[in-house]
Scaffold this motif. Structure first.
Motif, short mmCIF file in Angstrom:
data_model
loop_
_atom_site.label_atom_id
_atom_site.label_comp_id
_atom_site.label_asym_id
_atom_site.label_seq_id
_atom_site.Cartn_x
_atom_site.Cartn_y
_atom_site.Cartn_z
N SER A 50 3.62 24.70 1.64
CA SER A 50 5.04 24.33 1.59
C SER A 50 5.28 23.06 2.40
CB SER A 50 5.90 25.47 2.15
OG SER A 50 5.79 25.52 3.55
N GLU A 51 6.49 22.52 2.29
CA GLU A 51 6.85 21.33 3.05
C GLU A 51 6.86 21.59 4.55
OE1 GLU A 51 10.44 19.58 1.60
OE2 GLU A 51 9.65 19.34 -0.41
N LEU A 52 7.03 22.85 4.94
CA LEU A 52 7.02 23.21 6.36
C LEU A 52 5.61 23.40 6.90
CD1 LEU A 52 9.97 25.77 6.38
CD2 LEU A 52 10.00 23.38 7.11
N GLY A 53 4.61 23.36 6.02
CA GLY A 53 3.22 23.49 6.44
C GLY A 53 2.66 24.90 6.35
N THR A 54 3.44 25.85 5.85
CA THR A 54 2.93 27.21 5.71
C THR A 54 2.27 27.36 4.34
OG1 THR A 54 5.06 28.00 4.90
CG2 THR A 54 4.63 28.23 7.26
N VAL A 55 1.33 28.28 4.27
CA VAL A 55 0.61 28.51 3.02
C VAL A 55 1.40 29.48 2.15
CG1 VAL A 55 -1.53 29.37 2.01
CG2 VAL A 55 -1.60 28.10 4.15
N LEU A 56 1.72 29.05 0.95
CA LEU A 56 2.45 29.89 0.00
C LEU A 56 1.49 30.76 -0.81
CD1 LEU A 56 4.96 27.17 -1.27
CD2 LEU A 56 5.38 28.97 0.42
N SER A 57 0.33 30.24 -1.15
CA SER A 57 -0.66 31.01 -1.89
C SER A 57 -2.05 30.44 -1.62
CB SER A 57 -0.37 31.00 -3.39
OG SER A 57 -0.49 29.69 -3.90
N ALA A 58 -3.04 31.32 -1.69
CA ALA A 58 -4.44 30.91 -1.50
C ALA A 58 -5.32 31.86 -2.27
CB ALA A 58 -4.81 30.93 -0.01
N LYS A 59 -6.22 31.29 -3.08
CA LYS A 59 -7.17 32.14 -3.80
C LYS A 59 -8.45 31.35 -4.06
CE LYS A 59 -5.85 31.29 -8.58
NZ LYS A 59 -5.53 31.87 -9.86
N VAL A 60 -9.53 32.08 -4.18
CA VAL A 60 -10.83 31.47 -4.47
C VAL A 60 -10.91 31.21 -5.97
CG1 VAL A 60 -13.33 31.82 -4.40
CG2 VAL A 60 -11.91 32.62 -2.50
#
Length: 108
Positions: A50-60
């Motif tokens: 996100s623009e705030l630097g947090t991860v919205l999604s992560a997948k291999v």
């Protein structure tokens, strides 16, 4: 004794410690079946920040070995429970390559 203390101080100042998130990623690898079988591991991860630097999604996206527990652990660590992403990268979708080796020379 005086020299021993100064050598210890020099060594401790020059030793660069990895950030917590990187240490957790390495821990995922070291607790995996892939590591116990002494195999290196490479994974490409899709991460949306996100623009705030947090991860919205992560997948291999793909990996060198079929190890679903390791893939889940990596995704969980990258998600970070709403904490800011600690690796380089801007906002938006990115693809990050992670390389783990049995000799400890990991590229994260």
């Amino acid at each position: 004794m005086k020299y021993l203390i100064s050598i210890f101080l020099i060594f401790s100042c020059t030793h660069k410690e990895r950030p917590l998130q990187e240490r957790q990623l390495i821990q995922c690898y070291m607790e995996s079946d892939t590591y116990t079988q002494k195999k290196p591991f490479t994974a490409n991860m899709s991460i949306n920040i996100s623009e705030l630097g947090t991860v919205l999604s992560a997948k291999v996206l793909n990996s060198s070995e079929k190890d679903p527990n390791l893939n889940s652990c990596l995704s969980y660590v990258i998600m970070g429970a709403g904490r800011p992403f600690q690796m380089e990268g801007s906002n938006g979708p990115i693809v990050k390559e992670l390389k783990f080796t049995t000799d400890g020379k990991h590229e994260l």
